[in-house]
Structures are given as structure tokens and as C-alpha cells.
Write a protein that holds these residues in place. Structure first.
Motif: not given
Length: 297
Positions: A66-69, A142-145, A227-232, A235-239
Motif C-alpha cells: 500500500f505504501v509503495g503504491g 521488492s516490497v509487496g506486489w 495513477v493512484r487508482n492503478h498503482a494502489m 492492494v486495496l482489492t486484496e485488503m
């Protein structure tokens, strides 16, 4: 067409040969990535964890993803525009050094010269920004894909659209510049100010209500949201899959500007694309009209 291609090649070669312009453009995204990861990563993490329901624990990789995105979204949203401005300064340098007189003495029409500057800026900026996007996605891996293939494609599309937007905007602004001092002034203003007004450095949701309404009229804001929607998004779906309720996910999307509101109305992703694309068309048309006016004059 041959003259346009020859001039475009000339401009691209000069840009990559000018170590000042090239390294400034290339290093900017890398510096931002290092600074964000070093200094702002913990701030983003603490802010995210503070908004979680009491007692809820998430996987470390999910928090890092989440932070990386959030980090790479901020970097790409700014870099695509600032790099375009740096690439387009060659147009001003030709005027400042007098090279433009040599080019106009040759059998080159002003329209061909203008198109060559635009194409050279677009190509140079795309090369740098796509490389930066690859580096940013490598950092996320590298941090969480959690990005899907669709997220990656849409993120790259966002980069292309923002570069088109930055190229068109810089072409109009640089049209009026003629000296090295003006280049420095505009470069400083864009580098320091654009990230704030587009919501990359600070989420728009953290601004006052009046300022949010003003910023909602700026097209760069919607580019940042895309950009935020597609980068994050992944991870939001996984949450959500791991049990985080919508009552938590929705405020998170609002706080991170994944959701944007225009006077209280949620702006959909297709509408964001329409706003950004329409702005690009208008800016390009304005650049064409400026050059047509110069020719008539």
C-alpha cells in the motif's frame, strides 16, 4: 515530412547530448523515489496504520504494498510533467542562443519546426518516464506486489497521457520564453509547485474545502487520481478480500485521492480519462493556433 523527421532527430540528439538537461530529467524521478522511500515511507505507513480499525492486523507485505503504491503514484504523477518541461527547454535554448535564426533561414516552415519540437519532447519524455515507471514498479515488486496485469497496462497508459499533457502544456508556456533566466524560473516554479496543486505531494483531501474545489478544476488532479487508482487498486482489492470492510476501504480511497469529488459528486475513471484527454486536445490546438498566429503575423 522528411524535414520534420530530420528536425525531430536533431532535437532528440541535442537533448540527450546536453548532459545538464538529460541528467536533470533522468535523475528527478530517481531522487524522488529515494527521498520518498527514505523520508516519507514511514510517514505514509504510520498514517495508514492509524486509520485502521483498532485491533485489526494486516500482513506486513500488504502494508508495504500500500505504501509503495502510494509512493510511486506520487513520483510518476509529478515526473511525467516536470520531465516534459525539462525536455522542452531545447525550444527556448534555440531562441536564447540564436540557433532559431539559423533554422528559420533554411527552407524550413515554422509549422515544421514547431511540430519537430513537440515530437522530440514527447519521444524524449516518454523514454525517460517509461524507464522511471519500470524502476518504480521494480521497487513495488521488492516490497509487496499486488498489481494485476490490467493495472500495469493502465498505469503505463496514465504515464503516456500525462506525458502528452505535460508536453502540450510546456509547449504553450515555453512558446513565450526567450532567455535562460526564464527557463530557470519556469523550471523552478513547475518543479516545486506542480506536485502540490496536482495532489501528488499532499492528498487533496488534506486541503481546505475551498482549495479542494479550486483544485478540482485542474486537469492534472485527475491524472494523479488515475495513477493512484492503478498503482494502489490491487492492494486495496486484496485488503477487501482479507476482511477489511467497505467502511474502512472507502475512507482510505477518499484520503488517498483514489476517489475524487467535484462539488460533492464522485468523478468516475472514464470521466477522468475524458477530462485529461480533452485537455490534451485543447492544449495541442492552442499550440497550433499560437504558431499559426505567428506565421500570419
Amino acid at each position: 515530412m522528411n524535414r520534420i523527421l530530420a528536425l525531430t532527430r536533431r532535437n532528440i540528439k541535442l537533448f540527450f547530448r546536453d548532459k545538464g538537461m538529460f541528467f536533470t530529467s533522468l535523475i528527478t524521478p530517481l531522487i524522488l523515489l529515494v527521498l520518498y522511500a527514505t523520508f516519507l515511507g514511514n510517514v505514509y505507513r504510520d498514517s495508514f496504520l492509524a486509520n485502521l480499525p483498532q485491533g485489526m492486523v494486516l500482513q506486513e507485505s500488504l502494508v508495504d504494498g500500500f505504501v509503495g503504491g502510494q509512493l510511486i503514484a506520487s513520483i510518476l504523477a509529478v515526473s511525467c510533467v516536470t520531465v516534459s518541461f525539462c525536455s522542452n527547454f531545447l525550444m527556448v535554448q534555440d531562441k536564447a542562443t540564436g540557433c532559431i535564426r539559423d533554422l528559420t533561414i533554411a527552407p524550413v516552415r515554422p509549422a515544421e519546426l514547431s511540430v519537430s519540437y513537440y515530437l522530440a519532447t514527447l519521444i524524449s519524455s516518454l523514454l525517460i518516464c517509461l524507464v522511471a515507471a519500470g524502476i518504480c514498479m521494480g521497487y513495488v515488486a521488492s516490497v509487496g506486489w499486488y498489481m494485476t496485469a490490467g493495472d500495469v497496462v493502465l498505469l503505463l497508459l496514465d504515464v503516456v497521457l500525462l506525458v502528452l499533457f505535460g508536453t502540450a502544456l510546456s509547449s504553450i508556456i515555453n512558446y513565450f520564453l526567450t532567455t535562460q533566466g526564464q527557463i530557470s524560473a519556469v523550471g523552478t516554479i513547475v518543479s516545486s509547485g506542480y506536485g502540490f496543486i496536482c495532489g501528488a505531494y499532499m492528498p487533496i483531501s488534506s486541503f481546505s474545502e475551498g482549495l479542494q474545489k479550486v483544485i478540482s478544476f485542474l486537469p492534472g488532479t485527475y491524472g494523479t487520481a488515475l495513477v493512484r487508482n492503478h498503482a494502489m487498486g490491487g492492494v486495496l482489492t486484496e485488503m477487501s478480500k482479507q476482511g477489511l470492510p467497505d467502511e474502512v476501504i472507502t475512507p482510505l480511497r477518499d484520503a488517498m485521492d483514489c476517489n475524487l469529488y467535484f462539488f460533492g459528486t464522485l468523478v468516475s475513471e472514464p470521466a477522468m480519462y475524458m477530462i485529461l484527454t480533452g485537455t490534451i486536445v485543447l492544449l495541442v490546438a492552442g499550440y497550433v493556433l499560437l504558431n499559426a498566429f505567428r506565421k500570419n503575423k
